[in-house]
Design an enzyme around this catalytic site. Structure first.
Site, PDB file in Angstrom:
ATOM      1  N   SER A   8      -0.995  18.409   4.956  1.00 22.04           N
ATOM      2  CA  SER A   8      -2.077  18.156   5.905  1.00 22.04           C
ATOM      3  C   SER A   8      -1.548  18.365   7.313  1.00 22.04           C
ATOM      4  CB  SER A   8      -2.585  16.722   5.767  1.00 22.04           C
ATOM      5  OG  SER A   8      -3.302  16.368   6.937  1.00 22.04           O
ATOM      6  N   HIS A  66     -11.229  19.617   4.442  1.00 20.33           N
ATOM      7  CA  HIS A  66     -11.737  18.283   4.102  1.00 20.33           C
ATOM      8  C   HIS A  66     -12.654  17.829   5.234  1.00 20.33           C
ATOM      9  CE1 HIS A  66     -10.438  13.757   3.525  1.00 20.33           C
ATOM     10  NE2 HIS A  66     -11.725  13.948   3.294  1.00 20.33           N
ATOM     11  N   MET A  68     -14.693  15.296   7.041  1.00 17.65           N
ATOM     12  CA  MET A  68     -14.971  13.869   7.252  1.00 17.65           C
ATOM     13  C   MET A  68     -15.976  13.777   8.385  1.00 17.65           C
ATOM     14  SD  MET A  68     -11.066  12.555   6.793  1.00 17.65           S
ATOM     15  CE  MET A  68     -10.463  14.209   7.079  1.00 17.65           C
TER      16      MET A  68
HETATM   17  C1  DX5 Z   1      -6.746  10.984   6.376  1.00 18.30           C
HETATM   18  C2  DX5 Z   1      -6.681  12.452   6.068  1.00 18.30           C
HETATM   19  C3  DX5 Z   1      -5.431  12.851   5.426  1.00 18.30           C
HETATM   20  C4  DX5 Z   1      -4.194  12.586   6.242  1.00 18.30           C
HETATM   21  C5  DX5 Z   1      -3.122  12.178   5.293  1.00 18.30           C
HETATM   22  O1  DX5 Z   1      -7.995  10.666   6.837  1.00 18.30           O
HETATM   23  O2  DX5 Z   1      -7.756  12.841   5.222  1.00 18.30           O
HETATM   24  O3  DX5 Z   1      -5.467  14.188   4.960  1.00 18.30           O
HETATM   25  O4  DX5 Z   1      -3.755  13.677   6.983  1.00 18.30           O
HETATM   26  O5  DX5 Z   1      -2.027  11.801   6.025  1.00 18.30           O
HETATM   27  P1  DX5 Z   1      -0.847  10.951   5.367  1.00 18.30           P
HETATM   28  O6  DX5 Z   1      -0.275  11.805   4.276  1.00 18.30           O
HETATM   29  O7  DX5 Z   1       0.073  10.721   6.502  1.00 18.30           O
HETATM   30  O8  DX5 Z   1      -1.463   9.693   4.832  1.00 18.30           O
HETATM   31 ZN    ZN Z   2      -7.628  14.880   4.225  1.00 25.73          ZN
END
Ligand code: DX5
Ligand code: ZN
Length: 229
Positions: A8, A66, A68
């Protein structure tokens, strides 16, 4: 069963995304996970279609976007045009999820549905045969670097069972708080796509971190499939 690593970029240096992506690709990244946040569905604001287009020009592996955001129907076409190979949408914001999933697929993009930690597995009951993948949030979305919620492995296992019963081989993806220490657990529970932000980018050597996470994930795979690589 295979396991794919999706770094990510939320935790990468936003001034050097191309460099960060290239490093993870050298380390064996299979996808690049792109977190789109709108300041409404989640408190944070990140990136939009123009940045995805720019990433598409430099990434060698597919982009896993993704969303959100509160109104994904308005934006899936723009993200598809920008070069997303996979788009996931949150079930919590979509009263007409079946239509949204069909629309994403009609654009030639793999359609995923995402469940927040408090969203029950049962919401997948009717949509399971139609989805290309299911994303299980193992933290509350909005920020990188949060702690993995331990119940998530049971949820992954339950979703894998639900998909199997629906006759679907759609992979389960997990996102949030994944590290070398817990990746084996989620893979053993049935996760086949592993998102990791801070575990890959926070330590300073994303190439090595990607390689280590992939090795740790394969160890988890070996516990469920003794002959797996
Ligand atoms: C959180 C995101 C994740 C995030 C994960 O809202 O959807 O993709 O980047 O980050 P880590 O691996 O640090 O939890
Ligand atoms: Zn994510």
């Amino acid at each position: 069963m295979t396991v794919r690593i999706a770094p990510s970029i939320l935790s990468a240096d936003f001034a050097a995304l191309g460099t960060g992506i290239a490093a993870t690709e050298r380390g064996g990244a299979d996808l690049i996970h792109v977190d789109v946040m709108d300041g409404h569905f989640v408190p944070n604001i990140t990136i939009g279609p123009p940045v995805v287009s720019a990433l598409k020009r430099v990434a060698k592996v597919p982009l896993d976007v993704h969303l959100m955001i509160t109104d994904p129907d308005r934006y899936v076409e723009a993200f598809a045009a920008a070069g997303a190979s996979m788009i996931s949408v949150h079930v919590e914001v979509l009263p007409h999820l079946h239509r949204t999933v069909a629309f994403i697929k009609s654009l030639g993009v793999q359609a995923g549905v995402v469940l927040n930690p408090s969203t029950p597995v049962v919401v997948l009951e009717e949509i399971a045969p139609d989805v290309d993948f299911v994303l299980v949030m193992s933290v509350n979305p909005g920020f990188g670097g949060q702690a993995y919620i331990p119940r998530s492995a049971d949820k992954i296992r339950a979703i894998r069972g639900l998909l199997d019963r629906a006759g679907s081989r759609a992979p389960v993806e997990v996102d949030g708080g994944i590290t070398e220490a817990n990746v084996g657990l989620v893979v053993a529970a049935g996760a086949e796509i592993i998102v990791a932000g801070s575990a890959i980018f926070a330590a300073g050597d994303p190439e090595a971190a990607t390689r280590r996470l992939k090795a740790a994930a394969r160890t988890g795979l070996a516990t469920v499939l003794p002959h797996a690589e």
